[in-house]
Design an enzyme around this catalytic site. Sequence first.
Site, short mmCIF file in Angstrom:
data_model
loop_
_atom_site.label_atom_id
_atom_site.label_comp_id
_atom_site.label_asym_id
_atom_site.label_seq_id
_atom_site.Cartn_x
_atom_site.Cartn_y
_atom_site.Cartn_z
N TYR A 1 44.08 40.50 -45.52
CA TYR A 1 43.27 39.79 -44.54
C TYR A 1 43.15 40.51 -43.20
O TYR A 1 42.36 40.09 -42.34
CB TYR A 1 43.81 38.38 -44.32
CG TYR A 1 43.61 37.49 -45.53
CD1 TYR A 1 42.34 37.09 -45.91
CD2 TYR A 1 44.71 37.08 -46.29
CE1 TYR A 1 42.16 36.28 -47.03
CE2 TYR A 1 44.53 36.27 -47.40
CZ TYR A 1 43.25 35.88 -47.77
OH TYR A 1 43.07 35.09 -48.87
N ASP B 1 32.13 42.11 -47.10
CA ASP B 1 31.91 42.82 -48.37
C ASP B 1 30.56 43.51 -48.45
O ASP B 1 30.34 44.34 -49.33
CB ASP B 1 32.04 41.84 -49.54
CG ASP B 1 33.47 41.38 -49.76
OD1 ASP B 1 34.39 42.09 -49.32
OD2 ASP B 1 33.66 40.31 -50.35
N GLY C 1 34.48 32.45 -45.73
CA GLY C 1 35.55 33.18 -45.06
C GLY C 1 35.17 33.61 -43.65
O GLY C 1 34.00 33.82 -43.35
#
Length: 336
Positions: A261, A133, A10
Amino acid sequence: MKIGILTSGGDCPGINATIRGVCKTAISHYGMEVYGIHNGFRGLMDEDITQLNEKSLTGLLNLGGTVLGTSREKPFRKKGISAGSNKPDIILNTIRKFGFDCIVCIGGNGTQKTAAELVASGVNVVSIPKTIDNDVWGTDVSFGFDSAVSIATDAIDRLHSTASSHQRVMVIEVMGHKAGWIALYSGMAGGGDIILLPELPFNIHHIGDAIINRLKKGKPYSIVVVAEGIPTLGGKKAAQYIAEEIEYETGFETRETVLGYIQRGGSPTAFDRILATRMGGHATELIAQGRFGQMVSLRGTDITSVPISEVAGKLKLVTEDDDLITQGRRMGICFG
Protein backbone atom coordinates in the site's frame (compact mmCIF):
# COMPACT_ATOMS: atom_id res chain seq x y z
CA MET A 1 -26.91 24.13 -10.48
CA LYS A 2 -26.50 21.82 -7.52
CA ILE A 3 -23.99 18.98 -7.78
CA GLY A 4 -22.84 16.19 -5.51
CA ILE A 5 -19.32 14.73 -5.60
CA LEU A 6 -18.08 11.39 -4.26
CA THR A 7 -14.97 9.23 -4.30
CA SER A 8 -15.24 5.45 -4.44
CA GLY A 9 -12.93 2.42 -4.39
CA GLY A 10 -9.32 2.45 -3.27
CA ASP A 11 -7.57 5.67 -2.31
CA CYS A 12 -4.81 7.06 -4.50
CA PRO A 13 -2.70 10.22 -4.80
CA GLY A 14 -4.50 13.02 -6.62
CA ILE A 15 -8.09 12.44 -5.47
CA ASN A 16 -8.12 15.56 -3.31
CA ALA A 17 -6.56 17.60 -6.11
CA THR A 18 -9.41 16.41 -8.35
CA ILE A 19 -12.05 17.32 -5.76
CA ARG A 20 -10.44 20.75 -5.56
CA GLY A 21 -10.42 21.12 -9.36
CA VAL A 22 -14.10 20.23 -9.65
CA CYS A 23 -15.31 22.31 -6.73
CA LYS A 24 -13.25 25.47 -7.20
CA THR A 25 -14.28 25.63 -10.87
CA ALA A 26 -17.91 24.96 -9.99
CA ILE A 27 -18.07 27.51 -7.17
CA SER A 28 -15.76 30.26 -8.44
CA HIS A 29 -16.47 30.20 -12.17
CA TYR A 30 -19.98 28.80 -12.55
CA GLY A 31 -21.58 29.76 -9.23
CA MET A 32 -22.78 26.21 -8.57
CA GLU A 33 -23.61 24.70 -5.20
CA VAL A 34 -21.38 21.72 -4.41
CA TYR A 35 -22.02 19.00 -1.84
CA GLY A 36 -19.53 16.39 -0.68
CA ILE A 37 -20.93 12.85 -0.43
CA HIS A 38 -18.97 10.94 2.21
CA ASN A 39 -17.72 7.34 1.93
CA GLY A 40 -18.58 6.75 -1.70
CA PHE A 41 -22.00 5.46 -2.74
CA ARG A 42 -22.66 4.50 0.86
CA GLY A 43 -22.96 8.22 1.61
CA LEU A 44 -25.93 8.44 -0.76
CA MET A 45 -27.64 5.64 1.16
CA ASP A 46 -26.86 7.15 4.57
CA GLU A 47 -27.47 10.77 3.48
CA ASP A 48 -23.99 11.57 4.78
CA ILE A 49 -23.69 14.75 2.75
CA THR A 50 -22.26 18.21 3.54
CA GLN A 51 -22.01 21.41 1.52
CA LEU A 52 -18.52 22.41 0.39
CA ASN A 53 -17.17 25.94 0.08
CA GLU A 54 -13.89 27.67 -0.72
CA LYS A 55 -12.63 27.13 2.83
CA SER A 56 -13.36 23.39 2.58
CA LEU A 57 -10.95 23.16 -0.34
CA THR A 58 -7.93 24.75 1.32
CA GLY A 59 -4.81 22.58 1.39
CA LEU A 60 -6.17 19.81 -0.84
CA LEU A 61 -3.79 20.09 -3.80
CA ASN A 62 -0.91 18.13 -2.27
CA LEU A 63 -2.88 16.09 0.27
CA GLY A 64 -2.98 12.31 -0.14
CA GLY A 65 -6.04 10.11 0.40
CA THR A 66 -9.53 11.58 0.10
CA VAL A 67 -11.14 14.11 2.46
CA LEU A 68 -14.56 12.73 1.48
CA GLY A 69 -13.68 9.21 2.56
CA THR A 70 -14.30 6.19 0.38
CA SER A 71 -15.80 2.71 0.36
CA ARG A 72 -16.15 -0.21 -2.01
CA GLU A 73 -19.94 -0.16 -1.84
CA LYS A 74 -21.45 -1.48 -5.09
CA PRO A 75 -25.18 -0.77 -4.72
CA PHE A 76 -26.21 -2.30 -8.05
CA ARG A 77 -24.59 -5.67 -7.34
CA LYS A 78 -27.52 -8.04 -6.82
CA LYS A 79 -26.09 -9.87 -3.83
CA GLY A 80 -25.70 -6.50 -2.15
CA ILE A 81 -29.47 -5.96 -2.10
CA SER A 82 -31.03 -7.49 1.01
CA ALA A 83 -34.70 -8.14 1.57
CA GLY A 84 -36.61 -4.90 2.17
CA SER A 85 -33.57 -2.76 1.41
CA ASN A 86 -33.23 -1.83 -2.25
CA LYS A 87 -29.99 0.12 -2.38
CA PRO A 88 -30.46 1.63 -5.88
CA ASP A 89 -33.89 2.98 -4.89
CA ILE A 90 -32.48 4.45 -1.68
CA ILE A 91 -29.75 6.21 -3.69
CA LEU A 92 -32.21 7.56 -6.27
CA ASN A 93 -34.46 8.86 -3.49
CA THR A 94 -31.52 10.65 -1.85
CA ILE A 95 -30.53 12.27 -5.13
CA ARG A 96 -34.09 13.51 -5.62
CA LYS A 97 -34.39 14.64 -2.00
CA PHE A 98 -31.27 16.82 -2.21
CA GLY A 99 -32.18 18.05 -5.68
CA PHE A 100 -28.85 17.21 -7.27
CA ASP A 101 -28.58 18.18 -10.93
CA CYS A 102 -25.52 15.95 -11.36
CA ILE A 103 -23.37 13.48 -9.42
CA VAL A 104 -19.61 13.53 -10.00
CA CYS A 105 -18.12 10.06 -9.43
CA ILE A 106 -14.35 9.79 -8.97
CA GLY A 107 -13.11 6.22 -9.11
CA GLY A 108 -11.72 3.23 -10.95
CA ASN A 109 -13.32 0.39 -12.89
CA GLY A 110 -15.88 -0.57 -10.27
CA THR A 111 -16.93 3.04 -9.86
CA GLN A 112 -17.32 3.47 -13.61
CA LYS A 113 -19.63 0.43 -13.71
CA THR A 114 -21.78 1.85 -10.92
CA ALA A 115 -21.77 5.26 -12.63
CA ALA A 116 -23.03 3.60 -15.82
CA GLU A 117 -25.85 1.96 -13.81
CA LEU A 118 -26.81 5.36 -12.39
CA VAL A 119 -26.87 6.83 -15.89
CA ALA A 120 -29.12 3.97 -17.03
CA SER A 121 -31.40 4.78 -14.08
CA GLY A 122 -31.84 8.33 -15.34
CA VAL A 123 -29.30 10.11 -13.12
CA ASN A 124 -27.10 12.87 -14.55
CA VAL A 125 -23.54 11.68 -13.97
CA VAL A 126 -20.06 12.84 -14.92
CA SER A 127 -17.20 10.56 -13.89
CA ILE A 128 -13.44 10.94 -13.54
CA PRO A 129 -11.04 7.96 -13.81
CA LYS A 130 -8.92 7.29 -10.73
CA THR A 131 -6.48 4.41 -10.35
CA ILE A 132 -2.82 3.79 -9.72
CA ASP A 133 -3.10 0.70 -11.94
CA ASN A 134 -3.79 2.82 -15.06
CA ASP A 135 -6.24 0.17 -16.28
CA VAL A 136 -9.37 2.28 -16.83
CA TRP A 137 -10.41 1.94 -20.45
CA GLY A 138 -10.92 5.12 -22.50
CA THR A 139 -8.12 7.28 -21.10
CA ASP A 140 -4.40 7.22 -21.88
CA VAL A 141 -3.48 7.90 -18.26
CA SER A 142 -5.35 8.07 -14.97
CA PHE A 143 -4.17 10.31 -12.15
CA GLY A 144 -2.44 8.33 -9.40
CA PHE A 145 -0.44 6.23 -11.86
CA ASP A 146 2.52 8.60 -12.13
CA SER A 147 2.73 8.87 -8.33
CA ALA A 148 2.70 5.09 -7.91
CA VAL A 149 5.34 4.61 -10.61
CA SER A 150 7.56 7.24 -8.95
CA ILE A 151 7.30 5.49 -5.58
CA ALA A 152 8.02 2.07 -7.09
CA THR A 153 10.93 3.41 -9.14
CA ASP A 154 12.50 4.96 -6.05
CA ALA A 155 12.25 1.60 -4.27
CA ILE A 156 13.88 -0.21 -7.21
CA ASP A 157 16.69 2.38 -7.26
CA ARG A 158 17.38 1.65 -3.59
CA LEU A 159 17.36 -2.11 -4.10
CA HIS A 160 20.08 -1.80 -6.75
CA SER A 161 22.50 -0.79 -3.98
CA THR A 162 21.76 -3.81 -1.81
CA ALA A 163 21.68 -6.22 -4.74
CA SER A 164 25.05 -4.98 -5.99
CA SER A 165 26.70 -4.96 -2.56
CA HIS A 166 25.63 -8.52 -1.70
CA GLN A 167 25.61 -9.90 -5.26
CA ARG A 168 22.03 -11.07 -4.85
CA VAL A 169 18.92 -11.35 -6.94
CA MET A 170 16.31 -8.92 -5.65
CA VAL A 171 12.64 -9.49 -6.47
CA ILE A 172 10.32 -6.52 -5.96
CA GLU A 173 6.55 -6.93 -6.12
CA VAL A 174 4.42 -3.96 -7.18
CA MET A 175 0.67 -3.54 -7.46
CA GLY A 176 -1.35 -4.69 -10.47
CA HIS A 177 -3.79 -7.61 -10.25
CA LYS A 178 -4.77 -7.76 -13.90
CA ALA A 179 -2.81 -4.91 -15.48
CA GLY A 180 0.98 -4.69 -15.37
CA TRP A 181 1.41 -0.99 -16.12
CA ILE A 182 3.13 -0.14 -12.81
CA ALA A 183 5.53 -3.08 -13.15
CA LEU A 184 6.31 -2.19 -16.76
CA TYR A 185 6.92 1.52 -16.22
CA SER A 186 8.72 1.30 -12.86
CA GLY A 187 10.71 -1.71 -14.06
CA MET A 188 11.90 0.18 -17.12
CA ALA A 189 12.50 3.43 -15.23
CA GLY A 190 14.33 1.63 -12.42
CA GLY A 191 16.56 -0.47 -14.66
CA GLY A 192 14.93 -3.82 -13.95
CA ASP A 193 16.60 -6.80 -15.63
CA ILE A 194 13.50 -9.01 -15.61
CA ILE A 195 9.93 -7.67 -15.67
CA LEU A 196 6.93 -9.97 -15.23
CA LEU A 197 3.40 -8.84 -16.07
CA PRO A 198 -0.01 -10.55 -15.67
CA GLU A 199 -0.69 -10.08 -19.38
CA LEU A 200 2.42 -11.90 -20.63
CA PRO A 201 3.17 -15.60 -20.04
CA PHE A 202 6.52 -16.45 -18.48
CA ASN A 203 8.75 -19.51 -18.23
CA ILE A 204 10.73 -19.81 -15.01
CA HIS A 205 13.52 -21.59 -16.88
CA HIS A 206 13.95 -18.59 -19.18
CA ILE A 207 14.16 -16.34 -16.14
CA GLY A 208 16.85 -18.55 -14.59
CA ASP A 209 18.79 -18.57 -17.87
CA ALA A 210 18.63 -14.77 -18.06
CA ILE A 211 20.10 -14.44 -14.56
CA ILE A 212 22.86 -16.98 -15.25
CA ASN A 213 23.72 -15.23 -18.53
CA ARG A 214 24.07 -11.93 -16.67
CA LEU A 215 26.57 -13.61 -14.33
CA LYS A 216 28.56 -14.86 -17.33
CA LYS A 217 28.73 -11.27 -18.58
CA GLY A 218 30.22 -10.12 -15.28
CA LYS A 219 26.95 -8.95 -13.73
CA PRO A 220 26.61 -10.86 -10.46
CA TYR A 221 23.27 -9.38 -9.38
CA SER A 222 19.83 -8.94 -10.95
CA ILE A 223 16.68 -6.90 -10.31
CA VAL A 224 13.37 -8.68 -10.95
CA VAL A 225 10.18 -6.57 -10.99
CA VAL A 226 6.91 -8.51 -10.75
CA ALA A 227 3.26 -7.43 -10.76
CA GLU A 228 1.24 -8.93 -7.91
CA GLY A 229 -1.21 -10.51 -10.35
CA ILE A 230 1.16 -12.90 -12.16
CA PRO A 231 0.11 -16.56 -11.89
CA THR A 232 1.71 -18.54 -9.03
CA LEU A 233 1.42 -22.00 -7.53
CA GLY A 234 0.21 -22.92 -4.06
CA GLY A 235 -1.43 -19.57 -3.42
CA LYS A 236 1.93 -17.92 -2.84
CA LYS A 237 2.52 -14.19 -3.23
CA ALA A 238 4.11 -13.24 -6.53
CA ALA A 239 7.46 -12.11 -5.09
CA GLN A 240 7.80 -15.11 -2.78
CA TYR A 241 6.99 -17.56 -5.56
CA ILE A 242 9.41 -16.04 -8.07
CA ALA A 243 12.20 -15.69 -5.49
CA GLU A 244 11.91 -19.35 -4.45
CA GLU A 245 11.84 -20.51 -8.07
CA ILE A 246 14.89 -18.41 -8.98
CA GLU A 247 16.88 -19.83 -6.05
CA TYR A 248 15.90 -23.35 -7.11
CA GLU A 249 16.77 -22.71 -10.77
CA THR A 250 20.06 -20.85 -10.25
CA GLY A 251 21.28 -21.49 -6.72
CA PHE A 252 21.73 -17.72 -6.30
CA GLU A 253 20.77 -16.04 -3.05
CA THR A 254 17.45 -14.28 -3.71
CA ARG A 255 15.42 -11.87 -1.58
CA GLU A 256 11.95 -10.45 -2.10
CA THR A 257 10.38 -7.09 -1.24
CA VAL A 258 6.65 -6.32 -1.40
CA LEU A 259 5.81 -2.61 -1.70
CA GLY A 260 2.08 -2.99 -1.02
CA TYR A 261 0.00 0.00 0.00
CA ILE A 262 2.99 2.34 0.10
CA GLN A 263 2.32 2.85 -3.61
CA ARG A 264 -1.13 4.30 -2.91
CA GLY A 265 -0.28 6.72 -0.13
CA GLY A 266 1.20 10.15 0.25
CA SER A 267 1.28 13.29 -1.87
CA PRO A 268 0.70 13.16 -5.63
CA THR A 269 3.50 14.03 -8.03
CA ALA A 270 3.42 17.36 -9.85
CA PHE A 271 2.22 15.53 -12.98
CA ASP A 272 -0.71 13.98 -11.13
CA ARG A 273 -1.63 17.29 -9.48
CA ILE A 274 -1.83 18.96 -12.88
CA LEU A 275 -3.73 16.05 -14.48
CA ALA A 276 -6.17 15.91 -11.56
CA THR A 277 -6.74 19.66 -11.74
CA ARG A 278 -7.36 19.57 -15.50
CA MET A 279 -9.69 16.57 -15.25
CA GLY A 280 -11.64 18.13 -12.38
CA GLY A 281 -12.07 21.39 -14.24
CA HIS A 282 -13.19 19.61 -17.40
CA ALA A 283 -15.76 17.59 -15.44
CA THR A 284 -17.34 20.85 -14.28
CA GLU A 285 -17.35 22.20 -17.84
CA LEU A 286 -19.24 19.09 -18.98
CA ILE A 287 -21.83 19.70 -16.26
CA ALA A 288 -22.21 23.36 -17.20
CA GLN A 289 -22.75 22.34 -20.84
CA GLY A 290 -25.30 19.67 -19.88
CA ARG A 291 -23.11 16.91 -21.31
CA PHE A 292 -23.92 14.16 -18.84
CA GLY A 293 -23.12 10.45 -18.99
CA GLN A 294 -19.49 11.20 -19.81
CA MET A 295 -16.15 10.13 -18.29
CA VAL A 296 -13.34 12.65 -18.45
CA SER A 297 -10.42 11.33 -20.47
CA LEU A 298 -6.84 12.19 -21.40
CA ARG A 299 -6.06 11.53 -25.07
CA GLY A 300 -2.55 12.53 -26.03
CA THR A 301 -2.18 15.95 -24.41
CA ASP A 302 -5.88 16.83 -24.67
CA ILE A 303 -8.52 16.51 -21.97
CA THR A 304 -11.72 15.21 -23.54
CA SER A 305 -14.45 12.73 -22.62
CA VAL A 306 -15.98 9.38 -23.58
CA PRO A 307 -19.42 7.92 -22.80
CA ILE A 308 -19.41 6.12 -19.46
CA SER A 309 -21.42 3.33 -21.09
CA GLU A 310 -18.44 2.57 -23.33
CA VAL A 311 -16.03 2.39 -20.39
CA ALA A 312 -17.97 0.19 -17.98
CA GLY A 313 -16.80 -3.42 -17.80
CA LYS A 314 -13.63 -2.89 -19.85
CA LEU A 315 -9.97 -2.98 -18.83
CA LYS A 316 -6.98 -1.31 -20.45
CA LEU A 317 -4.20 -3.92 -20.38
CA VAL A 318 -0.60 -4.07 -21.51
CA THR A 319 -0.20 -5.69 -24.92
CA GLU A 320 2.68 -7.71 -26.34
CA ASP A 321 3.44 -5.01 -28.92
CA ASP A 322 3.57 -2.09 -26.48
CA ASP A 323 6.36 0.30 -27.46
CA LEU A 324 8.01 0.06 -24.04
CA ILE A 325 8.11 -3.75 -24.18
CA THR A 326 9.54 -3.65 -27.69
CA GLN A 327 12.25 -1.23 -26.60
CA GLY A 328 12.96 -3.24 -23.47
CA ARG A 329 13.46 -6.45 -25.43
CA ARG A 330 15.84 -4.66 -27.79
CA MET A 331 17.88 -3.70 -24.73
CA GLY A 332 18.02 -7.28 -23.47
CA ILE A 333 15.39 -7.09 -20.74
CA CYS A 334 13.65 -10.39 -20.06
CA PHE A 335 9.84 -10.36 -19.95
CA GLY A 336 9.56 -14.03 -19.10
